[in-house]
Design an enzyme around this catalytic site. Structure first.
Site, PDB file in Angstrom:
ATOM      1  N   GLU A 106       8.030  -8.614  40.444  1.00 50.51           N
ATOM      2  CA  GLU A 106       9.070  -9.568  40.850  1.00 50.51           C
ATOM      3  C   GLU A 106      10.043  -8.976  41.859  1.00 50.51           C
ATOM      4  O   GLU A 106      11.162  -9.456  42.002  1.00 50.51           O
ATOM      5  CB  GLU A 106       9.808 -10.119  39.627  1.00 50.51           C
ATOM      6  CG  GLU A 106      10.270  -9.093  38.616  1.00 50.51           C
ATOM      7  CD  GLU A 106      10.908  -9.710  37.365  1.00 50.51           C
ATOM      8  OE1 GLU A 106      11.123 -10.929  37.322  1.00 50.51           O
ATOM      9  OE2 GLU A 106      11.211  -8.940  36.436  1.00 50.51           O
TER      10      GLU A 106
ATOM     11  N   HIS B 152      16.733 -11.919  29.333  1.00 50.87           N
ATOM     12  CA  HIS B 152      17.749 -12.922  29.682  1.00 50.87           C
ATOM     13  C   HIS B 152      18.044 -13.868  28.529  1.00 50.87           C
ATOM     14  O   HIS B 152      19.022 -14.618  28.587  1.00 50.87           O
ATOM     15  CB  HIS B 152      17.302 -13.727  30.898  1.00 50.87           C
ATOM     16  CG  HIS B 152      17.172 -12.906  32.145  1.00 50.87           C
ATOM     17  ND1 HIS B 152      18.210 -12.183  32.679  1.00 50.87           N
ATOM     18  CD2 HIS B 152      16.112 -12.671  32.970  1.00 50.87           C
ATOM     19  CE1 HIS B 152      17.799 -11.547  33.769  1.00 50.87           C
ATOM     20  NE2 HIS B 152      16.522 -11.818  33.958  1.00 50.87           N
TER      21      HIS B 152
HETATM   22  C1  3PY Z   1      11.681 -14.683  36.994  1.00 52.43           C
HETATM   23  O1  3PY Z   1      11.332 -15.789  37.411  1.00 52.43           O
HETATM   24  O2  3PY Z   1      12.214 -13.811  37.689  1.00 52.43           O
HETATM   25  C2  3PY Z   1      11.475 -14.368  35.606  1.00 52.43           C
HETATM   26  O3  3PY Z   1      11.727 -13.262  35.192  1.00 52.43           O
HETATM   27  C3  3PY Z   1      10.962 -15.455  34.701  1.00 52.43           C
HETATM   28  O4  3PY Z   1      11.506 -15.321  33.439  1.00 52.43           O
HETATM   29 MG    MG Z   2      12.776 -12.042  36.500  1.00 48.90          MG
END
Ligand code: 3PY
Ligand code: MG
Length: 258
Positions: free
Chosen positions: A153, A48
């Site tokens: 994530e 990002h």
């Molecule tokens: C998230 O919080 O999804 C991240 O990838 C942190 O950079």
């Molecule tokens: Mg992330």
């Protein structure tokens, strides 16, 4: 400032806690300055952040010059860039969206030498930066001295957590609480500090420790850092360069407000 001869892997495996800065501006001088301001490591973000491989290459040199540990985050599924970053001298690579054993194996395949993986030989810059002159010595130590950290994530990543942690060549996991909160709320909210996200973070840390692997996480607030430390995280990102600048500018300008 950290002792340059200790790698990030040495420090985390010894149980030390390392707070890392996060570089999204493609400025080698700024990444270096973050170490000179006190960060022990800096993540150079190609997912990002605005970094490309050229700015990552130059920033690695600056971070090492200042005595810090350079770390890279690759774009999603861009595992060839993980190999490139290691060749350029990062001490750890963070791969986003590791959702399955297959993702983790592919990542490890590009970051570890045979027989664990299939990393291709060519670490000339990494050898220069580490002070290691003997190719054989680098080959014998690289897999242990560089870290492959897979980001958990997503719901799929959470569901496959224990199997992902069992992948040989994956040294640890790194939580992305922003994406995780979006996944857990079915897209309803971004809530990295919320209870549901934090509970998942606790579970991820416990699983990583049980598997004998490194647990890292991204934090947005000082409270989140405190919570992460209490959970047992030892590799903690806190301080995106733009936020560091804005926070410093607000404090300085606020102190002389007329
Ligand atoms: C998230 O919080 O999804 C991240 O990838 C942190 O950079
Ligand atoms: Mg992330």
């Amino acid at each position: 400032m950290v002792e340059p001869e200790k790698t990030l892997a040495d420090r985390l495996r010894a149980g030390e806690t390392v707070i890392t800065g996060w570089s999204i501006l493609p400025s080698p001088a700024l990444a270096e300055a973050m170490v000179r301001c006190g960060y022990e490591a800096v993540v150079l973000d190609m997912q990002h952040g605005q970094h490309d491989l050229g700015s990552v290459r130059d920033a690695i040199g600056g971070v090492v010059l200042a005595g810090g540990h350079p770390v890279g985050r690759i774009p999603v599924d861009d595992f060839a860039t993980a190999s490139r970053m290691l060749d350029l001298g990062v001490q750890a690579v963070i791969a986003p969206m590791i959702n399955s054993v297959a993702d983790a194996e592919r990542f490890a395949g590009f970051t570890k030498y045979p027989p664990t993986g299939g990393r291709s030989w060519g670490p000339m810059r990494a050898m220069e930066l580490s002070g290691m002159e003997e190719p054989q010595a680098y080959l014998m130590s690289a897999d242990a001295e560089t870290l492959s950290l897979g980001m958990i994530e997503t719901r799929a990543g959470l569901d496959a957590l224990d199997d992902i942690l069992a992948v040989k060549g994956l040294d640890g996991v790194f939580v992305g609480p922003g994406d995780l909160s979006i996944a857990l709320s079915q897209g309803a909210k971004i809530d990295p500090s919320g209870a549901e996200t934090q509970d998942a973070g606790r579970r991820i840390c416990e699983a990583a420790k049980k598997a004998g692997k490194i647990a890292g996480t991204f934090c947005n607030t000082a409270e989140d850092v405190k919570a992460a430390r209490a959970m047992g995280y030892t590799f903690i990102a806190y301080g995106v360069d733009t936020v560091v600048l804005k926070t410093g500018a607000s404090a300085m300008l606020g102190s002389v407000a007329v």
